[in-house]
Each structure stands twice: as C-alpha cells, then as structure tokens.
Write a protein that holds these residues in place. Structure first.
Motif, mmCIF file in Angstrom:
data_model
loop_
_atom_site.group_PDB
_atom_site.id
_atom_site.type_symbol
_atom_site.label_atom_id
_atom_site.label_comp_id
_atom_site.label_asym_id
_atom_site.label_seq_id
_atom_site.Cartn_x
_atom_site.Cartn_y
_atom_site.Cartn_z
ATOM 1 N N LEU A 66 48.886 93.407 17.162
ATOM 2 C CA LEU A 66 49.088 93.093 15.748
ATOM 3 C C LEU A 66 49.424 94.336 14.934
ATOM 4 O O LEU A 66 50.196 94.271 13.984
ATOM 5 C CB LEU A 66 47.836 92.434 15.165
ATOM 6 N N LYS A 67 48.833 95.449 15.318
ATOM 7 C CA LYS A 67 49.024 96.676 14.533
ATOM 8 C C LYS A 67 48.720 97.884 15.404
ATOM 9 O O LYS A 67 47.845 97.825 16.267
ATOM 10 C CB LYS A 67 48.104 96.664 13.302
ATOM 11 N N VAL A 68 49.449 98.958 15.156
ATOM 12 C CA VAL A 68 49.172 100.246 15.804
ATOM 13 C C VAL A 68 48.852 101.243 14.705
ATOM 14 O O VAL A 68 49.687 101.521 13.838
ATOM 15 C CB VAL A 68 50.381 100.734 16.632
ATOM 16 N N ASP A 69 47.622 101.732 14.697
ATOM 17 C CA ASP A 69 47.211 102.749 13.732
ATOM 18 C C ASP A 69 47.445 104.110 14.364
ATOM 19 O O ASP A 69 46.689 104.539 15.242
ATOM 20 C CB ASP A 69 45.737 102.548 13.367
ATOM 21 N N ARG A 70 48.504 104.773 13.926
ATOM 22 C CA ARG A 70 48.996 105.951 14.627
ATOM 23 C C ARG A 70 48.039 107.143 14.557
ATOM 24 O O ARG A 70 47.801 107.809 15.567
ATOM 25 C CB ARG A 70 50.355 106.333 14.031
ATOM 26 N N GLU A 71 47.485 107.431 13.375
ATOM 27 C CA GLU A 71 46.658 108.635 13.213
ATOM 28 C C GLU A 71 45.423 108.631 14.118
ATOM 29 O O GLU A 71 45.236 109.543 14.908
ATOM 30 C CB GLU A 71 46.251 108.807 11.743
ATOM 31 N N PRO A 72 44.582 107.584 14.041
ATOM 32 C CA PRO A 72 43.408 107.588 14.933
ATOM 33 C C PRO A 72 43.719 107.098 16.342
ATOM 34 O O PRO A 72 42.857 107.149 17.219
ATOM 35 C CB PRO A 72 42.429 106.636 14.229
ATOM 36 N N GLY A 73 44.935 106.581 16.575
ATOM 37 C CA GLY A 73 45.305 106.100 17.904
ATOM 38 C C GLY A 73 44.603 104.813 18.283
ATOM 39 O O GLY A 73 44.055 104.695 19.385
ATOM 40 N N VAL A 74 44.615 103.830 17.362
ATOM 41 C CA VAL A 74 43.914 102.564 17.578
ATOM 42 C C VAL A 74 44.923 101.413 17.665
ATOM 43 O O VAL A 74 45.830 101.321 16.841
ATOM 44 C CB VAL A 74 42.907 102.281 16.444
ATOM 45 N N LEU A 75 44.747 100.557 18.683
ATOM 46 C CA LEU A 75 45.537 99.340 18.804
ATOM 47 C C LEU A 75 44.692 98.159 18.338
ATOM 48 O O LEU A 75 43.523 98.040 18.718
ATOM 49 C CB LEU A 75 45.959 99.109 20.262
ATOM 50 N N TYR A 76 45.294 97.290 17.523
ATOM 51 C CA TYR A 76 44.630 96.064 17.096
ATOM 52 C C TYR A 76 45.284 94.905 17.841
ATOM 53 O O TYR A 76 46.492 94.694 17.719
ATOM 54 C CB TYR A 76 44.735 95.883 15.581
ATOM 55 N N LEU A 77 44.481 94.174 18.607
ATOM 56 C CA LEU A 77 45.003 93.131 19.487
ATOM 57 C C LEU A 77 44.458 91.766 19.094
ATOM 58 O O LEU A 77 43.297 91.635 18.681
ATOM 59 C CB LEU A 77 44.584 93.376 20.945
ATOM 60 N N HIS A 78 45.308 90.757 19.248
ATOM 61 C CA HIS A 78 44.843 89.368 19.214
ATOM 62 C C HIS A 78 44.712 88.905 20.659
ATOM 63 O O HIS A 78 45.668 88.981 21.433
ATOM 64 C CB HIS A 78 45.822 88.466 18.469
ATOM 65 N N VAL A 79 43.507 88.465 21.016
ATOM 66 C CA VAL A 79 43.213 88.048 22.388
ATOM 67 C C VAL A 79 42.940 86.554 22.391
ATOM 68 O O VAL A 79 42.144 86.053 21.590
ATOM 69 C CB VAL A 79 42.001 88.814 22.951
ATOM 70 N N LEU A 80 43.587 85.845 23.289
ATOM 71 C CA LEU A 80 43.437 84.392 23.381
ATOM 72 C C LEU A 80 42.332 84.028 24.363
ATOM 73 O O LEU A 80 42.121 84.726 25.357
ATOM 74 C CB LEU A 80 44.762 83.765 23.837
ATOM 75 N N ASP A 81 41.642 82.928 24.050
ATOM 76 C CA ASP A 81 40.633 82.341 24.948
ATOM 77 C C ASP A 81 39.458 83.288 25.175
ATOM 78 O O ASP A 81 39.214 83.763 26.283
ATOM 79 C CB ASP A 81 41.270 81.946 26.289
ATOM 80 N N THR A 82 38.729 83.544 24.099
ATOM 81 C CA THR A 82 37.517 84.369 24.188
ATOM 82 C C THR A 82 36.298 83.490 23.904
ATOM 83 O O THR A 82 36.349 82.607 23.052
ATOM 84 C CB THR A 82 37.556 85.521 23.173
ATOM 85 N N HIS A 83 35.221 83.735 24.626
ATOM 86 C CA HIS A 83 34.023 82.901 24.491
ATOM 87 C C HIS A 83 32.804 83.677 24.050
ATOM 88 O O HIS A 83 31.743 83.093 23.875
ATOM 89 C CB HIS A 83 33.730 82.209 25.827
ATOM 90 N N GLY A 84 32.931 84.984 23.897
ATOM 91 C CA GLY A 84 31.767 85.754 23.486
ATOM 92 C C GLY A 84 32.011 87.241 23.607
ATOM 93 O O GLY A 84 33.115 87.689 23.961
ATOM 94 N N PRO A 85 30.979 88.043 23.309
ATOM 95 C CA PRO A 85 31.124 89.508 23.362
ATOM 96 C C PRO A 85 31.586 90.030 24.726
ATOM 97 O O PRO A 85 32.301 91.028 24.793
ATOM 98 C CB PRO A 85 29.707 90.006 23.035
ATOM 99 N N ALA A 86 31.194 89.360 25.802
ATOM 100 C CA ALA A 86 31.596 89.826 27.139
ATOM 101 C C ALA A 86 33.114 89.758 27.306
ATOM 102 O O ALA A 86 33.725 90.661 27.895
ATOM 103 C CB ALA A 86 30.907 88.997 28.214
ATOM 104 N N ASP A 87 33.739 88.697 26.796
ATOM 105 C CA ASP A 87 35.199 88.574 26.889
ATOM 106 C C ASP A 87 35.896 89.642 26.052
ATOM 107 O O ASP A 87 36.943 90.168 26.443
ATOM 108 C CB ASP A 87 35.647 87.186 26.437
ATOM 109 N N LEU A 88 35.328 89.973 24.884
ATOM 110 C CA LEU A 88 35.919 91.006 24.030
ATOM 111 C C LEU A 88 35.809 92.378 24.704
ATOM 112 O O LEU A 88 36.758 93.164 24.678
ATOM 113 C CB LEU A 88 35.215 91.026 22.672
#
Length: 199
Positions: free
Chosen positions: A139-161
């Motif tokens: 969804l977004k690339v934050d260049r300065e801190p080097g962070v990728l923002y992702l949309h992940v499909l089919d998640t059921h809890g913290p373990a999937d994340l």
C-alpha cells in the motif's frame, strides 16, 4: 566530456558514467521482468514490449539515482527465483481455494514491516517481489525509515500477522543474499548466537 583544460576524462568520471549505465541496465532488466510477470507469460512479444515500456519509463520519468554497491551471486539468485516460483504457486492455490469456498469471507489486515536494509534498491526489489505474490499488496513505501505497509489477505489473528512480517523479511534476506553487499548481508543474516538457537 573532458577534464580541466581539455584533458581526457578521469577514471572517476568514466566510472561514474559506467556506473550510471549499469544501474540503468539493471533497472530496465527488472522492469522487463515485472512486465512479463504481470502478463503472466514470458515470450518474445512481451520481452520487446517490456523493453519499450521500460525504456520509455526510464526516459520520460527518470527515477532518483539508485546505485548498486552489491555483488551478484548466481547461486543465491537461482535459489531466490526457485523459492519465489514455489511461493507464487502456493499463494495462487490458496487464493483459488478462498474464491471457490462457499460462504467463506476472508479477513484482511494492514501491517507495517520495517526492513533491515533501507536502500532504495532493496525497498524497490522487496516491494515488487512481495506484491507479485497473490494475497499480499504493498500500500505504501515509507522511504526514510525503510518501512513497507502491506495489505494481507486471510488473516485470523496475531500469529498470521507475525507470519506475514516474517515472510516479508525472508524475501528481503533472499534478495540481499542474491545481490547485496557484504555489509548488507551481515544486517539480514542471523548472528552466531541466533544461529546457535536456531540449530
């Protein structure tokens, strides 16, 4: 281009031009590869179209200079390609199962993944490789801190994340092993203590 008072160009100037051409060639190669992957078939027509489109992108929309200070490792590059194909097939089958499963409504989530190597090249390559696998979208690339923002499909809890984050960092590690410098490789490979724990 000449040096002071008409002298021939220096080694540094020649090296700068060669480095720029090398970086442009690498960028064009990746654009052609992505073009063919998006079409889902590698053939002569797609390669020619990819060269034309990639060349136009680099000519009319020049990107900031991205230097390549790493080292190409053919064995690690083949390992990356093989693992990528396996993940591509596995993820495609998973998405197909979700699509045909009656009454199933998958839950999505947005996560942030800080990368360990924050160069523009690594951000671009990791984002492209992750986006090409079905079920994950950058969804977004934050260049300065080097962070990728992702949309992940089919998640059921913290373990999937946590698993999605680990997979993204594993993609980054395989990319760095294939084309990264020795310093970058030290940042993504586990240290001696971690290796001992893993064993």
């Amino acid at each position: 281009m000449t040096g002071p008072r008409g002298a021939p160009p220096t080694d540094a100037a020649r090296g700068g031009r060669l480095g720029r051409w090398r970086d442009q060639t690498l960028a064009l190669g990746w654009l052609v590869l992505v073009w063919n992957l998006l079409w889902g078939e590698i053939n002569l027509a797609n390669v020619i179209a990819g060269l034309l489109v990639g060349g136009a992108v680099l000519l009319f929309f020049p990107l900031p200079a991205v230097t390549f200070g790493g080292r190409l490792r053919p064995g690690a590059l083949l390992a990356f390609a093989g693992r990528f194909v396996v993940e591509l097939v596995t993820a495609s089958l998973h998405i197909a199962r979700i699509a045909v499963q009656p009454g199933y409504r998958p839950r999505g989530a947005i996560i942030a993944v800080p990368l360990r190597v924050r160069t523009d090249l690594n951000l671009a390559l990791t984002a492209e490789a992750v986006s090409l696998v079905p079920g994950t979208l950058i969804l977004k690339v934050d260049r300065e801190p080097g962070v990728l923002y992702l949309h992940v499909l089919d998640t059921h809890g913290p373990a999937d994340l946590a698993l999605a984050r680990d997979r993204t960092l594993e993609v980054e590690r395989r990319i760095i092993r294939a084309v990264g410098s020795a310093d970058e490789l030290r940042r993504v490979e586990p240290g001696p203590a971690e290796k001992g724990i893993a064993q």
